[in-house]
Design a protein around this motif. Structure first.
Motif: not given
Ligand code: GLA
Length: 351
Positions: A206-215
């Motif tokens: 699943x996506x991690x987009x928007x969870x804060x750990x990446x730019x």
């Protein structure tokens, strides 16, 4: 495409979270961008089966019950997904489905479930290729169409057997909200491109987009890779509190169109240099999606010829899918400067 509770909320679930997420899915435009499945992952269960032997929800967290929640999800034009596990206990230690496949699939169907994720904790002595076909049969026996999401982390090489068994299968261990996790998963999933196609997909998680750990650049690269790899797009963030940028990334229409291209071919990495890569996905009607990726620490010029991406023509028109802007007609090839830890996604159309 959908949303799953696990990446952001882990075992901290409630009816309210699910309803608010379903509302946010509609109001944010996620539903209309294509995200339909609202999937409740592990820790929805009560700690024991009920007196008749059925799985049952934790009534403190889900006071109206799963059938009611399924109806609420459906009323919003969405689909309902629910988790179980093929072994004796779920990964979070709740009752799981070994020996109860037919019963549990029936229970899910009675709740209006449209998507079953079947996990692989506590399965000592079992093999995926012998176990998941029981789920295929169990789902069929319910008479209700349900997506079967196979989640055995590639233990038994699901790409060898899962095509006719389920609709998607995890190809790696769990994703984390880091750049190294994204590129490591992409490396592994990339090799499996011959096995994916309509209704049977490699699932790099699943996506991690928007969870804060990446730019945001890294999140755009994450989604670009998943789109080129024809991956299921299951958002894993808090949809109720998305930044404008996160929403724009997740709903980018031309990037999603690549992921959902009807030809259903998984793209391939055709070149890997020190820090940069070129990936290509063949699209319906002869065009190509081209991903220019910079995994390194400095901006780099990356180029590719049209011959390398399998186009027979000398010139082609090129469009930047994140910018949603035409770059114009190019001859022989195309190149661009890619920022560190980021990707450029192009559509190259011959003629
Ligand atoms: C496993 C799965 C995850 C998630 C958790 C829940 O780790 O791979 O996707 O479902 O279990 O406990």
């Amino acid at each position: 495409m959908g949303w799953n509770s696990w990446n952001r909320f882990g075992p901290f679930l409630s009816e309210r979270l699910v309803l608010e997420t379903a509302n946010a899915m509609v109001e944010s435009g996620m539903r209309d961008a294509g995200y339909r499945y609202v999937v409740i992952d592990d820790a929805w269960e009560d700690s024991v089966r009920d007196d008749s032997g059925d799985l049952t929800e934790n009534r403190w967290q889900f006071p109206h019950g799963m059938a009611w929640l399924g109806e609420e999800i459906h009323r919003r034009g969405l689909k309902f997904g629910l988790y179980t596990d093929a072994g004796t206990r779920t990964c979070q230690g709740y009752p799981a489905s070994l020996g109860n496949e037919t019963r549990d699939a029936k229970r899910f169907a009675s709740w209006g479930v449209d998507f079953m994720k079947v996990d692989w904790c506590h399965t000592e002595g079992l093999r995926g290729r012998a176990t998941y076909p029981k789920w295929t049969d169990a789902i069929r026996a319910t008479g209700r169409p349900m997506v079967l999401s196979i989640c055995e982390w590639s233990r038994d090489k699901p790409w060898e057997w899962a095509g006719p068994v389920g609709h998607m299968w995890r190809t790696t261990g769990d994703i984390a909200d880091t750049w190294s996790s994204v590129v490591t998963i992409a490396d592994k999933n990339a090799e499996l491109h011959p096995h994916a196609g309509p209704d049977h997909w490699n699932d790099p998680d699943m996506l991690e987009v928007g969870n804060g750990g990446m730019t945001d650049d890294e999140y755009r690269a994450h989604l670009s890779l998943w789109a080129v790899m024809a991956a299921p797009l299951i958002a894993g963030n808090d949809l109720r509190a998305m930044s404008h940028e996160t929403r724009a990334i997740l709903t980018a229409p031309e990037v999603i169109a690549i992921d959902q291209d009807v030809l259903g071919r998984q793209g391939r990495r055709i070149r890997r240099d020190e820090a940069t890569e070129v990936w290509v996905r063949e699209l319906a009607h002869g065009a190509r999606a081209v991903l220019l990726l910079d995994r390194g620490e400095s901006s780099t010029r990356v180029g590719v010829t049209f011959a390398e991406i399998g186009l027979g023509t000398k010139s082609a028109s090129v469009r930047d899918l994140w910018e949603r802007a035409d770059i114009g007609v190019r001859t022989l090839g195309v190149d661009a400067t890619v920022r560190p830890h980021s990707a450029i996604l192009l559509k190259v159309s011959p003629g």
